[in-house]
Design a protein around this motif. Structure first.
Motif, PDB file in Angstrom:
ATOM      1  N   ALA A 266       9.806 -30.352  56.807  1.00 54.41           N
ATOM      2  CA  ALA A 266       8.578 -29.561  56.839  1.00 54.41           C
ATOM      3  C   ALA A 266       8.816 -28.193  56.200  1.00 54.41           C
ATOM      4  O   ALA A 266       9.928 -27.676  56.208  1.00 54.41           O
ATOM      5  CB  ALA A 266       8.098 -29.388  58.277  1.00 54.41           C
ATOM      6  N   SER A 267       7.771 -27.627  55.648  1.00 51.18           N
ATOM      7  CA  SER A 267       7.880 -26.330  54.983  1.00 51.18           C
ATOM      8  C   SER A 267       7.640 -25.157  55.919  1.00 51.18           C
ATOM      9  O   SER A 267       7.653 -24.013  55.489  1.00 51.18           O
ATOM     10  CB  SER A 267       6.888 -26.259  53.817  1.00 51.18           C
ATOM     11  N   GLY A 268       7.423 -25.433  57.191  1.00 51.31           N
ATOM     12  CA  GLY A 268       7.222 -24.352  58.134  1.00 51.31           C
ATOM     13  C   GLY A 268       6.538 -24.858  59.391  1.00 51.31           C
ATOM     14  O   GLY A 268       6.285 -26.056  59.531  1.00 51.31           O
ATOM     15  N   PHE A 269       6.286 -23.942  60.303  1.00 48.50           N
ATOM     16  CA  PHE A 269       5.572 -24.347  61.506  1.00 48.50           C
ATOM     17  C   PHE A 269       4.725 -23.193  62.020  1.00 48.50           C
ATOM     18  O   PHE A 269       5.011 -22.027  61.779  1.00 48.50           O
ATOM     19  CB  PHE A 269       6.525 -24.846  62.591  1.00 48.50           C
ATOM     20  N   LEU A 270       3.650 -23.560  62.702  1.00 50.22           N
ATOM     21  CA  LEU A 270       2.759 -22.597  63.324  1.00 50.22           C
ATOM     22  C   LEU A 270       2.500 -23.021  64.766  1.00 50.22           C
ATOM     23  O   LEU A 270       2.662 -24.180  65.125  1.00 50.22           O
ATOM     24  CB  LEU A 270       1.427 -22.522  62.576  1.00 50.22           C
ATOM     25  N   ILE A 271       2.088 -22.061  65.565  1.00 50.01           N
ATOM     26  CA  ILE A 271       1.725 -22.345  66.945  1.00 50.01           C
ATOM     27  C   ILE A 271       0.276 -22.829  66.988  1.00 50.01           C
ATOM     28  O   ILE A 271      -0.573 -22.336  66.257  1.00 50.01           O
ATOM     29  CB  ILE A 271       1.876 -21.084  67.813  1.00 50.01           C
ATOM     30  N   LYS A 272       0.009 -23.792  67.845  1.00 43.68           N
ATOM     31  CA  LYS A 272      -1.333 -24.373  67.888  1.00 43.68           C
ATOM     32  C   LYS A 272      -2.412 -23.365  68.257  1.00 43.68           C
ATOM     33  O   LYS A 272      -3.565 -23.522  67.865  1.00 43.68           O
ATOM     34  CB  LYS A 272      -1.368 -25.554  68.859  1.00 43.68           C
ATOM     35  N   ASP A 273      -2.041 -22.344  69.016  1.00 46.93           N
ATOM     36  CA  ASP A 273      -3.049 -21.362  69.394  1.00 46.93           C
ATOM     37  C   ASP A 273      -3.043 -20.155  68.449  1.00 46.93           C
ATOM     38  O   ASP A 273      -3.516 -19.078  68.809  1.00 46.93           O
ATOM     39  CB  ASP A 273      -2.868 -20.915  70.837  1.00 46.93           C
TER      40      ASP A 273
ATOM     41  N   GLY B 181      11.422 -30.820  63.221  1.00 49.60           N
ATOM     42  CA  GLY B 181      10.454 -30.999  62.145  1.00 49.60           C
ATOM     43  C   GLY B 181      10.877 -30.306  60.869  1.00 49.60           C
ATOM     44  O   GLY B 181      10.717 -30.838  59.768  1.00 49.60           O
ATOM     45  N   LEU B 182      11.436 -29.106  60.999  1.00 48.80           N
ATOM     46  CA  LEU B 182      11.921 -28.388  59.833  1.00 48.80           C
ATOM     47  C   LEU B 182      13.092 -29.141  59.195  1.00 48.80           C
ATOM     48  O   LEU B 182      13.188 -29.242  57.968  1.00 48.80           O
ATOM     49  CB  LEU B 182      12.349 -26.971  60.217  1.00 48.80           C
ATOM     50  N   ARG B 183      13.962 -29.667  60.023  1.00 54.01           N
ATOM     51  CA  ARG B 183      15.080 -30.444  59.498  1.00 54.01           C
ATOM     52  C   ARG B 183      14.594 -31.708  58.805  1.00 54.01           C
ATOM     53  O   ARG B 183      15.230 -32.209  57.882  1.00 54.01           O
ATOM     54  CB  ARG B 183      16.057 -30.809  60.622  1.00 54.01           C
TER      55      ARG B 183
END
Length: 222
Positions: free
Chosen positions: A98-105, A93-95
């Motif tokens: 996307a500007s970042g990622f978070l964990i769903k919890d 997703g980053l590739r």
């Protein structure tokens, strides 16, 4: 006011996100989408500041939806939501842009601060955590167009020697404070260099700069 498009195939998950976002004075929900195709279409229609993007969805998944949104040139930024903090899909997703990622919890305040960070142009993922992610999955994802010699990559051709040095240590997970201390620079100078690196390379944010450092082999997975 930050506008957010919620993308998730689970109605209850979308409802929970909406309730949280609508409790904030500085956020509003621009809409909801249940799959990637809807996300791409609605982003083009409502131009949200941030898309809160799930990865695993029927039909068009969140990675391809992210790629299409970013490729459209829209100002919208994408914040990926993933189940595990070292999920290989998060790296993909980053590739995809996307500007970042978070964990769903993640805790509610973490999600809210992440959305605000992405909306303001910052990266959500801390540099050290970004490096862990890239180290874990760089070898598993093909980069056939990546040259072995970084000096031959056109994305780096306009960088000065100092900017290339700073891009390298960004890829190694150094924060601005660490760069300033170790390279004997003022932190304001480091911020200026980082801004120029992003502008010259076309990287959207610091996360994309880290990926660029790996793609051009300035940094290799440890």
């Amino acid at each position: 006011m930050t506008t957010v498009l919620i993308v998730d195939d689970q109605p209850m998950q979308r409802f929970g996100f909406r309730m949280l976002l609508e409790s904030q004075d500085d956020m509003t929900v621009a809409g909801e989408a249940g799959n990637g195709s809807e996300a791409v279409r609605m982003t083009a229609e409502v131009h949200p500041d941030v898309v809160l993007m799930d990865i695993r969805m029927p039909g068009l998944d969140g990675i391809e939806a992210t790629r299409r949104i970013v490729a459209s040139g829209d100002r919208t930024r994408v914040l990926i939501l993933t189940t595990f903090d070292l999920d290989e899909y998060a790296y993909a997703g980053l590739r995809a842009g996307a500007s970042g990622f978070l964990i769903k919890d993640a805790l509610p305040e973490e999600l809210l601060s992440g959305i605000r960070a992405v909306a303001s142009g910052d990266a959500v993922v801390a540099p050290s955590l970004t490096r862990r992610l890239l180290d874990a999955y760089a070898d598993h994802l093909p980069t056939p167009d990546t040259p072995a010699d970084p000096s031959g990559d056109p994305r780096l051709s306009s960088l000065t020697d100092r900017e290339r040095e700073i891009l390298t240590v960004i890829g190694q997970g150094w924060t601005n404070t660490e760069i300033a201390t170790r390279l004997h620079l003022a932190e304001s100078t480091v911020k200026t260099h980082v801004g120029r690196i992003l502008a010259k390379t076309g990287a959207r944010d610091r996360v994309q700069a880290v990926i660029l450092a790996y793609d051009t082999r300035l940094v290799s997975p440890s």
